[in-house]
Design an enzyme around this catalytic site. Structure first.
Site, mmCIF file in Angstrom:
data_model
loop_
_atom_site.group_PDB
_atom_site.id
_atom_site.type_symbol
_atom_site.label_atom_id
_atom_site.label_comp_id
_atom_site.label_asym_id
_atom_site.label_seq_id
_atom_site.Cartn_x
_atom_site.Cartn_y
_atom_site.Cartn_z
ATOM 1 N N ASN A 53 13.855 -0.977 8.071
ATOM 2 C CA ASN A 53 13.164 -2.159 8.519
ATOM 3 C C ASN A 53 12.785 -1.873 9.795
ATOM 4 O OD1 ASN A 53 12.501 -4.713 9.529
ATOM 5 N ND2 ASN A 53 14.274 -6.008 8.805
ATOM 6 N N LYS A 54 11.480 -1.520 10.003
ATOM 7 C CA LYS A 54 11.031 -1.162 11.368
ATOM 8 C C LYS A 54 10.926 -2.130 12.618
ATOM 9 C CE LYS A 54 5.773 -1.504 10.875
ATOM 10 N NZ LYS A 54 5.931 -2.451 9.486
ATOM 11 N N ASP A 114 -2.486 5.576 13.231
ATOM 12 C CA ASP A 114 -3.505 4.352 13.290
ATOM 13 C C ASP A 114 -3.487 3.774 14.673
ATOM 14 O OD1 ASP A 114 -1.147 3.292 12.620
ATOM 15 O OD2 ASP A 114 -1.803 1.809 11.461
ATOM 16 N N ARG A 125 0.840 -1.161 -0.085
ATOM 17 C CA ARG A 125 -0.001 -0.073 -0.072
ATOM 18 C C ARG A 125 0.952 1.206 -0.083
ATOM 19 N NH1 ARG A 125 2.545 1.861 3.326
ATOM 20 N NH2 ARG A 125 2.817 1.439 5.280
ATOM 21 N N GLU A 144 -0.350 9.651 8.831
ATOM 22 C CA GLU A 144 0.906 8.589 9.085
ATOM 23 C C GLU A 144 1.059 8.676 10.929
ATOM 24 O OE1 GLU A 144 2.081 6.518 7.235
ATOM 25 O OE2 GLU A 144 2.393 8.068 5.689
ATOM 26 N N ASP A 171 -2.055 -1.203 7.412
ATOM 27 C CA ASP A 171 -1.602 -1.904 6.184
ATOM 28 C C ASP A 171 -2.394 -3.402 5.866
ATOM 29 O OD1 ASP A 171 0.350 -0.128 6.766
ATOM 30 O OD2 ASP A 171 1.650 -1.492 7.564
ATOM 31 N N SER A 191 5.739 -4.166 2.667
ATOM 32 C CA SER A 191 5.935 -5.860 2.164
ATOM 33 C C SER A 191 6.002 -6.534 3.086
ATOM 34 C CB SER A 191 7.293 -5.734 1.401
ATOM 35 O OG SER A 191 8.303 -5.441 2.509
HETATM 36 C C1 GLA Z 1 3.790 1.196 9.490
HETATM 37 C C2 GLA Z 1 2.666 0.392 10.362
HETATM 38 C C3 GLA Z 1 1.389 1.019 10.227
HETATM 39 C C4 GLA Z 1 1.543 2.707 10.581
HETATM 40 C C5 GLA Z 1 2.329 3.285 9.647
HETATM 41 C C6 GLA Z 1 2.875 4.617 10.024
HETATM 42 O O1 GLA Z 1 3.533 0.820 8.103
HETATM 43 O O2 GLA Z 1 2.755 -0.918 10.172
HETATM 44 O O3 GLA Z 1 0.550 0.723 11.058
HETATM 45 O O4 GLA Z 1 1.470 2.740 11.764
HETATM 46 O O5 GLA Z 1 3.632 2.480 9.860
HETATM 47 O O6 GLA Z 1 1.825 5.308 9.553
#
Ligand code: GLA
Length: 458
Positions: free
Chosen positions: A233-234, A51, A42, A48, A190, A146
């Site tokens: 990479n979060k 959520d 997406r 941003e 996401d 991804s």
């Molecule tokens: C990542 C998280 C989402 C959202 C975005 C920031 O993509 O998976 O849930 O918090 O960051 O908007």
């Protein structure tokens, strides 16, 4: 609304990608796939990092997705391979417990999250044996989701392989929850858009209850995605969870300052609901209650009358235990401001005035500035790219996704797209050989794509 993901009969051999995947599958496992499942990535147009605070976001699915070929068999094993040789094969017995080690993220953990989510939802003691080959077209660590697409694809195919049935909404909720086994406390955007997307329209995604409403984008502009080529990479860093935690602490302090019982409150949106206040009023409240200097752990504890131990167990996540300072004022300002921008964006799209493109562009620019300055989730490369996009003809441009790297999304008048792409190419990609090599998959126009689906051989 309670619809299930579609099952589409397809002539597999008439689609190049499906055909290649089928051949790879047959070579690997010596049998044919029984079905295919796909889940899209997406791009978030606006909204941003709100959520997980309970606020609505406005993404659209992109064409790039995770596609899997699947057979269900009596091997008693879950076997997994990826068409990208960088990702190693994996297998485990169906009777073995699924373990996800969040300290050491591996690509197939995202797949296992989806399997585990479905297993838990139905209390399945013995999962069906299955073999899968995954083929992904979403650039990894680029803010285009991804990893969540892999979780969603896995959740969908595990449901199908085990002959269960769930609505898109339930699947989205299960996949949002089970992705947290990786350790990031994501908000659900996401996974929701991956299941609830529909071709040709962006969506306003609202939470609690989860629902998606069409947002008709204006005719004039197109959306262009550009990757700054700095990977993020979060799951491998604590930036993301630090923000989640800062918002939680701000929630508690704001609630307490207004005399609310804050015990059940963890999201900034809940404070607004409890106070029956407008977003404007919330912004004023933030200025009154929170100070811009970072809060130490001691100050947080003193303000909330809690012990350091309570802070660590009730509010901090496992990878934020060592954080010493929290920027509460800035984070809460961003969240309430961004939540307001999402609603304005939606209403501008709904009313569709002639000048809407300009207004939407301004909202995107404000969103980027807020992410950069208040939320501090940008990076020099993204700021430079956004700047170049604006100079190259975009009416609005902003980072998209978690940030700290990855992609920007720009709104560009249709008639300027070619010159825009050329100018961004020349200013950002071509001067740097590494970026130049990545340009093809890093700069593209994107239209709202469809949601997750199962394909069956016709
Ligand atoms: C990542 C998280 C989402 C959202 C975005 C920031 O993509 O998976 O849930 O918090 O960051 O908007």
């Amino acid at each position: 609304m309670a619809a299930n993901p579609p099952k589409i009969k397809t002539a597999i051999n008439s689609n190049e990608r499906l055909k290649n995947l089928k051949t790879t599958f047959e070579t690997k496992y010596g049998e044919s796939p029984l079905f295919y499942a796909c889940a899209p990535g997406r791009v978030n147009l606006i909204g941003e990092h709100i959520d997980y605070c309970g606020y609505s976001v406005l993404p659209m699915a992109i064409e790039q997705n995770i596609l899997a070929a699947v057979s269900v068999n009596s091997s008693g094993m879950i076997q997994l391979a990826n068409t990208n040789p960088q990702y190693q094969d994996f297998k485990q017995s169906c009777s073995e417990e699924i373990i996800i080690d969040s300290d050491n993220p591996k690509w197939y953990y995202y797949f296992l999250c989806g399997v585990k989510g479905i297993q838990e939802r139905f209390g399945i003691t013995r999962l069906a044996g299955m073999s899968c080959v995954i083929d992904g077209t979403i650039p990894p660590s680029s803010g285009l989701s991804s990893s969540s697409a892999l979780v969603c694809c896995s959740g969908l195919l595990t449901m199908e392989a085990n002959q269960k049935s769930l609505s898109k909404v339930s699947l989205a909720e299960i996949c949002a929850k089970c992705e947290r086994y990786i350790g990031t406390e994501g908000g659900g955007m996401d996974q929701s858009i991956s299941f609830l997307a529909e071709k040709g329209t962006a969506k306003l995604i609202e939470f609690q209850p989860l629902r998606a409403t069409d947002v008709k984008l204006p005719e004039g502009p197109v959306f262009v995605i550009s990757n700054c080529c700095k990977e993020m990479n979060k799951a491998a860093s604590s930036h993301y969870n630090i923000r989640v935690v800062e918002c939680r602490i701000a929630t508690k302090i704001l609630a307490q300052a207004r005399g609310l019982d804050s015990s059940g409150l963890l999201k900034l949106a809940q404070v607004q609901t409890e106070l029956k206040a407008s977003l404007e009023e919330m912004l004023t409240l933030v200025d009154e209650v929170l100070h811009p200097e970072p809060y130490s752990r001691e100050e947080v504890c003193k303000t909330l009358c809690i012990t350091l131990e309570q802070l660590s167990t009730d509010l901090l996540s496992s990878n934020t235990q060592d954080v010493t300072h929290f920027k509460l004022h800035q984070r809460a300002k961003h969240v309430y401001g961004e939540a307001a921008r999402v609603m304005t964006f939606k209403s501008v799209c709904d009313s569709g005035p002639v000048e809407s493109m300009q207004l939407l562009g301004e909202l995107m620019n404000q969103s980027h500035a807020s992410c950069r300055d208040l939320y501090e989730c940008s990076c020099p490369e993204l700021d430079q790219l956004v700047d170049i996009c604006l100079k190259s003809g975009a009416v609005g441009s902003r980072l998209t996704g978690a940030g700290w790297g990855g992609c920007a999304v720009s709104m560009v008048p249709s008639e300027k797209v070619e010159s825009f792409l050329q100018a961004v190419r020349e200013a950002y990609f071509l001067p740097d050989p590494r970026r130049a090599a990545m340009e093809k998959q890093s700069l593209f126009v994107s239209k709202p794509g469809g949601g997750a689906a199962v394909f069956l051989e016709e």
